[in-house]
Write an enzyme that holds these catalytic residues in place. Structure first.
Site, short mmCIF file in Angstrom:
data_model
loop_
_atom_site.label_atom_id
_atom_site.label_comp_id
_atom_site.label_asym_id
_atom_site.label_seq_id
_atom_site.Cartn_x
_atom_site.Cartn_y
_atom_site.Cartn_z
N LYS A 99 3.15 11.38 6.63
CA LYS A 99 2.63 11.17 7.88
C LYS A 99 3.10 12.15 9.01
O LYS A 99 2.77 13.27 9.42
CB LYS A 99 2.29 9.81 8.18
CG LYS A 99 1.60 9.07 7.32
CD LYS A 99 0.82 8.08 7.60
CE LYS A 99 0.31 6.94 6.50
NZ LYS A 99 -1.19 7.90 6.07
N ASP B 118 9.70 3.11 1.53
CA ASP B 118 8.26 3.60 1.87
C ASP B 118 8.24 3.56 3.36
O ASP B 118 7.58 2.72 3.76
CB ASP B 118 7.22 3.20 1.04
CG ASP B 118 6.15 3.87 1.50
OD1 ASP B 118 6.08 4.63 2.31
OD2 ASP B 118 4.93 3.79 0.73
N PHE C 31 0.78 -1.16 -0.06
CA PHE C 31 0.03 0.12 0.00
C PHE C 31 1.09 1.31 0.00
O PHE C 31 1.50 1.48 0.91
CB PHE C 31 -0.67 0.05 1.01
CG PHE C 31 -1.95 0.96 1.12
CD1 PHE C 31 -3.04 1.15 0.51
CD2 PHE C 31 -1.51 2.52 1.79
CE1 PHE C 31 -3.89 2.44 0.39
CE2 PHE C 31 -2.32 3.69 1.72
CZ PHE C 31 -3.44 3.43 0.86
#
Length: 398
Positions: A253, A224, A139
Site C-alpha cells: 500500500k 502483515d 484480511f
C-alpha cells in the site's frame, strides 16, 4: 455529468465493488475533486495506500524523473534503482534482505511460500505437512489461498476448494495460539491491527506474547503491516507500539506512495535466504519505477516526520470521536491516524452514513455493516480533519 460517468463505468465493469456514486477526476493532498468540480475531503486514503496524500511533490518528482530513464527490465537483469531501494527498506526494517513484489496479496503469498520452505529446509518439518496459524477476522488479500483461511463469507463463498495447511485461532487470544502450535507449525501470520475487520486492536501485550511464543517454539512471526505500517499508527510499524520485531515484515500500500503498486517481504538472511533462483519471482516486482518511488517513500519515513504527525493528529481524531460516543456512535477504536467507528444501528448502516457524508463533501468507507473506517492522509491539516469529523458528528447526530 458525475452520475452519467458513474453509470457508464458500472455498465462495463464486473461488479466486484460497490463504490459510492462519485467519479473523481483529480486530487491534491487530502482533497479530491469530481468530474463536476465538487471537492471532497478524503478520509480513506486508498485504504492507507495514500498515507502521503494525493500527488505528494517528492513522490511525483521521483516518478517523473524515473519515467524519462527506465521503467521495466524484469528481474532477468539488475537496474540502477534496485540496490538502493532494497538497502534503504531493509535498514528501515532493521532486516538484511528485501524481496520486492507488487500487490499486498502477492507479498502475503510470498511470505506463505517463504515460511513453508523455511519450515522444510531449516526446521525439518516433513514434506507437505507445514502449518501456518492465522487469526479470526483476518484480511490478507483476495487470492484463493488467502481467502481460504478467511472467515468472511463474502470473501470465501463460491471460491473453494481451498488450500490446506492453515489453522485459525481467535484474534488476541494467546492461550488459543499457544494451544494450536504443533511441531509442524512454521509461522504465525497476523495483522498487528486488523484493518478490514474495522481497525480491531488486540489486547495490550498480545504482540509481545506472540513474539515470545514464536521464539520459544521455533516458529516464524510474520506481521502483515500492509495497512497498519509505514506511519499510519504514529510509529513506523504497528508492531513498534509493543517494541516487537517480527521475523518477516509484509509491506505494501503506502510503499508505492499512491503512484505505483509496490509491496515487499523483508526479513533476515536466515529466512529469505531459503529461496533459490527459479523458486519464486515476479516480472514487475522491484521494477525501476517502483524502486524509485518506494525509495523516496522510505527516505520520507526515515525522517520520522510523518509518524509524528500521525501520532499528533491521532490525539485530535480520538478526542473528537470520543465526543460522539452516545450520540449516534456506540464505539470507537483508534491507533494513530486510523479509526474504526461503530455506528448506532438506529442511525443507519455504515453504507448509509458514508453516503450522507459524501453529500456533505467527505469520503469514507464502511465495513462489516455498521462500522466505518477513517484513515485520512497523514498530510491532512488539523483544520480539515476537524471539519470532516464535524460532518460525521452532524450525520450521526441527525
Amino acid at each position: 455529468m458525475s452520475e452519467l460517468a458513474f453509470e457508464a463505468a458500472e455498465a462495463r465493469t464486473a461488479h466486484n465493488y460497490h463504490p459510492l456514486h462519485v467519479v473523481v477526476s483529480h486530487a491534491e493532498g487530502a482533497w479530491m475533486t469530481d468530474v463536476d468540480g465538487r471537492r471532497y475531503l478524503d478520509l480513506l486514503a486508498g485504504y492507507s495506500a495514500l498515507n502521503f496524500g494525493h500527488g505528494h511533490p517528492a513522490l511525483l518528482a521521483a516518478a517523473h524523473a524515473q519515467l524519462d530513464h527506465l521503467t521495466l527490465t524484469s528481474r532477468a537483469f539488475v537496474h540502477d534503482q534496485f540496490a538502493g531501494f532494497c538497502a534503504a527498506l531493509g535498514d528501515l526494517c532493521g532486516k538484511e534482505l528485501v524481496l520486492p513484489m507488487n500487490t499486498g496479496a502477492e507479498a502475503v503469498e510470498t511470505a506463505i511460500k517463504v515460511t513453508r520452505k523455511w519450515g522444510y529446509d531449516v526446521k525439518g518439518v516433513p514434506s507437505d505437512r507445514a502449518e501456518i496459524i492465522v487469526a479470526s477476522g483476518n484480511f490478507h488479500g483476495r487470492t484463493t489461498t488467502i481467502v481460504g483461511f478467511s472467515d468472511d463469507p463474502d470473501a470465501r463463498g463460491g471460491f473453494g476448494p481451498f488450500t490446506p495447511g492453515f489453522i485459525q485461532v481467535p484474534y488476541g487470544d494467546l492461550a488459543a495460539l499457544e494451544g494450536a502450535i504443533t511441531p509442524h507449525t512454521v509461522a504465525v501470520l497476523i495483522e498487528p491491527i486488523q484493518g478490514e475487520g474495522g481497525v480491531v486492536i488486540p489486547p495490550d501485550g498480545y504482540l509481545r506474547g506472540v513474539r515470545e511464543l514464536c521464539t520459544a517454539r521455533d516458529v516464524l512471526f510474520a506481521a502483515d503491516e500492509i495497512q497498519a505500517g509505514l506511519g499510519r499508527t504514529g510509529t513506523t510499524f504497528a508492531c513498534d507500539h509493543e517494541g516487537v520485531v517480527p521475523d518477516l515484515y509484509i509491506l505494501g500500500k503506502a510503499l508505492g506512495g499512491g503512484i505505483v503498486p509496490v509491496s515487499a517481504v523483508v526479513a533476515d538472511r536466515d529466512v529469505l535466504g531459503v529461496l533459490k533462483p527459479g523458486q519464486h519471482g515476479s516480472t514487475f516486482g522491484g521494477n525501476p519505477l517502483a524502486c524509485a518511488v518506494g525509495h523516496t517513500v522510505v527516505d520520507m519515513l526515515a525522517t520520522g516526520e510523518f509518524q509524528a504527525r500521525a501520532a499528533e493528529l491521532g490525539v485530535v481524531l480520538r478526542r473528537r470521536l470520543e465526543a460522539m460516543v452516545g450520540h449516534g456512535v456506540v464505539g470507537i477504536r483508534t491507533r494513530g491516524l486510523w479509526a474504526g467507528v461503530d455506528i448506532d444501528p438506529a442511525v443507519g448502516t455504515g453504507r448509509q452514513v458514508c453516503e450522507a457524508l459524501m453529500e456533505r463533501g467527505v469520503l469514507a468507507k464502511d465495513t462489516h455493516g455498521s462500522t466505518i473506517r477513517l484513515a485520512p492522509p497523514l498530510v491532512v491539516s488539523e483544520e480539515d480533519l476537524l471539519w470532516g469529523l464535524d460532518q460525521l458528528a452532524a450525520v450521526v447526530g441527525d
